[in-house]
Design a protein around this motif. Structure first.
Motif, PDB file in Angstrom:
ATOM      1  N   ALA A 106      45.290  37.307  33.598  1.00  0.00           N
ATOM      2  CA  ALA A 106      45.208  38.733  35.062  1.00  0.00           C
ATOM      3  C   ALA A 106      45.283  37.917  35.848  1.00  0.00           C
ATOM      4  O   ALA A 106      45.643  38.445  37.276  1.00  0.00           O
ATOM      5  CB  ALA A 106      44.121  39.386  34.318  1.00  0.00           C
ATOM      6  N   LEU A 107      44.836  36.524  36.251  1.00  0.00           N
ATOM      7  CA  LEU A 107      43.771  36.690  36.822  1.00  0.00           C
ATOM      8  C   LEU A 107      44.921  35.837  38.589  1.00  0.00           C
ATOM      9  O   LEU A 107      44.960  35.919  39.271  1.00  0.00           O
ATOM     10  CB  LEU A 107      42.893  34.977  37.036  1.00  0.00           C
ATOM     11  CG  LEU A 107      41.733  35.704  36.238  1.00  0.00           C
ATOM     12  CD1 LEU A 107      41.186  34.085  35.903  1.00  0.00           C
ATOM     13  CD2 LEU A 107      40.807  35.745  37.727  1.00  0.00           C
ATOM     14  N   LEU A 108      45.940  35.342  37.789  1.00  0.00           N
ATOM     15  CA  LEU A 108      47.208  35.209  38.159  1.00  0.00           C
ATOM     16  C   LEU A 108      48.000  36.070  39.050  1.00  0.00           C
ATOM     17  O   LEU A 108      49.002  35.760  40.242  1.00  0.00           O
ATOM     18  CB  LEU A 108      47.996  34.315  37.511  1.00  0.00           C
ATOM     19  CG  LEU A 108      48.064  32.431  37.210  1.00  0.00           C
ATOM     20  CD1 LEU A 108      48.141  31.770  36.499  1.00  0.00           C
ATOM     21  CD2 LEU A 108      47.128  32.077  38.438  1.00  0.00           C
ATOM     22  N   ASP A 109      48.020  37.385  38.242  1.00  0.00           N
ATOM     23  CA  ASP A 109      48.610  38.129  38.429  1.00  0.00           C
ATOM     24  C   ASP A 109      48.161  39.021  39.803  1.00  0.00           C
ATOM     25  O   ASP A 109      48.734  38.959  40.573  1.00  0.00           O
ATOM     26  CB  ASP A 109      48.898  39.157  37.367  1.00  0.00           C
ATOM     27  CG  ASP A 109      49.225  40.686  38.432  1.00  0.00           C
ATOM     28  OD1 ASP A 109      50.644  40.422  38.425  1.00  0.00           O
ATOM     29  OD2 ASP A 109      48.564  42.136  37.717  1.00  0.00           O
ATOM     30  N   LYS A 110      46.553  38.972  39.982  1.00  0.00           N
ATOM     31  CA  LYS A 110      45.852  39.899  40.965  1.00  0.00           C
ATOM     32  C   LYS A 110      46.227  39.183  41.963  1.00  0.00           C
ATOM     33  O   LYS A 110      46.276  39.093  43.215  1.00  0.00           O
ATOM     34  CB  LYS A 110      44.328  39.883  40.739  1.00  0.00           C
ATOM     35  CG  LYS A 110      44.652  40.347  39.660  1.00  0.00           C
ATOM     36  CD  LYS A 110      44.329  41.937  39.013  1.00  0.00           C
ATOM     37  CE  LYS A 110      44.046  42.678  37.788  1.00  0.00           C
ATOM     38  NZ  LYS A 110      45.104  43.755  38.327  1.00  0.00           N
TER      39      LYS A 110
END
Length: 542
Positions: A106-110
């Motif tokens: 999720a952190l990398l997607d954002k």
């Protein structure tokens, strides 16, 4: 590659694949998100299971994130790094592996979405580091203190860990065993689950028959009917070598001129072997566990000495016996002494016809055995993984004395604190901190999605209710937002803080990579059959 005149200059080995800039970053982010998407559906009490079949046809059925990622044959280097995140989470906290991996994705997607709008990765790295510190501070302030003697709360912790696993129907019984085991092995406020608790599996019966044994249980029996089945004040010898007649050298030759000479030779072999067995008896041992072969001839002497003896004990059982009793693993019987022996208050084969021996009462160790029972090998394997997670989370709470409400309550608390913090930060780091808050909320979203609830409605309700009820979280049975502490759904603080640290560190590492070099796989050169090494002997071709 650079050029000088008409001559190319190779700075990087042309046999390597090179990806640079946004392409490298996008590829690494995509691989990390792919790993997260694999385990995302297993998150929460209603998460789904994964079935993995190896090349031997062995089946692993589980929803444990660490096990799933360990069994997968992942090749991409960034994806393997995400697997390391799960391993670190498992090692440090004992649970929360799926949460750590999903949060990393999720952190990398954002971050990817911000990069596409022109935010530089360096800004994101700084913002994520700031957000991590604020999130950890928020969780520590949000935590609730638990006393070591609060057995009811420790059982609730075990309940939460077990819920959603294949053994959920028996979670009350299993939770009690977990807490009993932790109390039994506690030593000055510390608990060593990995060394002091042994998992033994037995196919047969059902999960409710699983029991906690004070001591060690091994699936072995006395090798002779006349050997004692109960020995108190046991002095234990652990023989980690074969107890067999000595073999002559492969190249030795024996010239025998008569039957008497052959008889004398055999008698000498027996005498030498008898002397070897006598060395064990002379140490004062009254129990012998041998990990390898043992001649039937040796049983006669052990029986005459009123000793208990068994053979082919598993290596892992020998290691546990050595740790618990203090006995040394003897690999040269000629050098055995009384100092090599271990001690136990009791060695007992309770049922003369049952292949099971109990070793109880140790001087320094607090070893306990959880005897897992189930209808099939897949069931017992799954319960073993359940116990591994549950024991470690109870250990975390017992040692740290801190918990946080479950059901997504802690994630909502962190997300709201981060958004408030972001508003006070100048510069583009504010965007990264807000993105971090959105990534944290992906966990309760995934839990709601796996329960079949609408994720948008769930997050809206959680945010709204959290303003008045600080411990508000999602009830996975009804979809309502209720007080998680009153419901008894709680998580160890250590699991939550470690998940944030692991996910943040992994995301930052990926964001800092803008150049990737990878060696191409080289195929083996074809060799003509007549040139194969196996077709040659020492002098030439066969």
């Amino acid at each position: 590659m650079a050029g000088y005149g008409n001559q190319p200059i190779y700075i990087v080995d042309p046999s390597k694949e090179r990806t640079t800039g946004k392409d490298a970053l996008s590829m690494n982010i995509a691989s990390a998100k792919a790993v997260a998407s694999i385990v995302k559906t297993t998150l929460g009490p209603k998460g789904m299971d994964k079935m993995m079949v190896n090349i031997m046809g062995d089946i692993t059925l589980t929803n444990d994130g660490a096990t799933i990622l360990e069994e997968m044959e992942i090749e991409h280097p960034t994806a393997r790094m995400i697997v390391e995140v799960a391993k670190t989470q498992e090692k440090m906290a004992g649970d929360g592996t799926t949460s750590a991996v999903v949060m990393t994705g999720a952190l990398l997607d954002k971050a990817q979405k911000l990069i596409e709008t022109g935010v530089h990765p360096t800004v994101l790295v700084k913002g994520y580091a700031m957000a991590t510190q604020k999130a950890l501070e928020t969780l520590n302030n949000y935590a609730v203190t638990v006393e070591k003697i609060d057995r009811d709360m420790l059982e609730k912790i075990a309940h939460t860990s077990i819920t959603g696993k294949a053994s959920e129907m028996a979670r009350g019984h299993l939770a009690q065993i977990c807490v009993d085991a932790i109390y039994a092995i506690e030593n000055e406020g510390k608990v060593n689950v990995d060394k002091d608790i042994v998992m033994a599996k037995e196919v047969g019966g059902n999960i409710d028959d699983t029991e906690l044994i004070n001591g060690i249980s091994i699936r072995k029996e006395a090798l002779h009917n006349e050997m004692p089945r109960r020995i108190e004040n046991a002095k234990i010898a652990l023989i980690d070598t074969d107890l067999v007649f000595a073999k002559t050298n492969t190249n030795s030759k024996l010239h025998v001129d008569s039957a008497e000479q052959l008889f004398d030779f055999k008698e000498q072999e027996k005498a030498n072997f008898r002397a070897l067995i006598q060395k064990i008896i002379d140490t004062g041992a009254n129990v012998v566990f041998c990990s390898k072969k043992m001649e039937d001839y040796a049983l006669h002497f052990f029986k005459e000495a009123n000793m208990y003896a068994t053979r082919r004990v598993k290596d892992e059982d020998m290691e546990v016996l050595s740790y618990s009793t203090g006995a040394a693993l003897v690999r040269n019987v000629n050098e055995i002494t009384a100092d090599d022996l271990g001690y136990a208050e009791l060695v007992e084969q309770e049922d003369e016809h049952e292949e099971k021996t109990y070793i109880k009462g140790f001087k320094d160790a607090r070893t306990m055995t959880i005897l897992i029972k189930g209808g099939s090998e897949h069931v017992t394997d799954n319960i073993e993984r359940v116990f591994d997670d549950a024991l470690h989370v109870v250990k975390s709470v017992y040692e740290d004395g801190t918990i946080v409400p479950g059901g997504g309550a802690s994630e909502i608390e962190v997300a709201q604190a981060l958004r408030k913090y972001a508003a006070s930060v100048e510069g583009r780091e504010q965007l990264a901190i807000s993105a971090f808050a959105d990534a944290v909320e992906e966990l309760p979203k995934a839990i709601a999605e796996n329960c079949g609830f609408d994720t948008i409605d769930t997050i809206i309700n959680l945010r709204a209710k959290h303003g008045t009820v600080k411990n508000a979280g999602l009830d996975v049975e009804t979809g309502d937002v209720i007080d998680m502490l009153e419901k008894g759904i709680v998580d160890p603080l250590r699991v939550k803080t470690q998940a944030i640290k692991s996910a943040s560190e992994a995301a930052i590492i990926v964001l800092r990579v803008d150049d990737m070099l990878r060696a191409r796989e080289q195929a083996m050169m074809d060799v003509k059959p007549e040139h194969n090494v196996h077709n040659y002997d020492a002098t030439g071709m066969l």
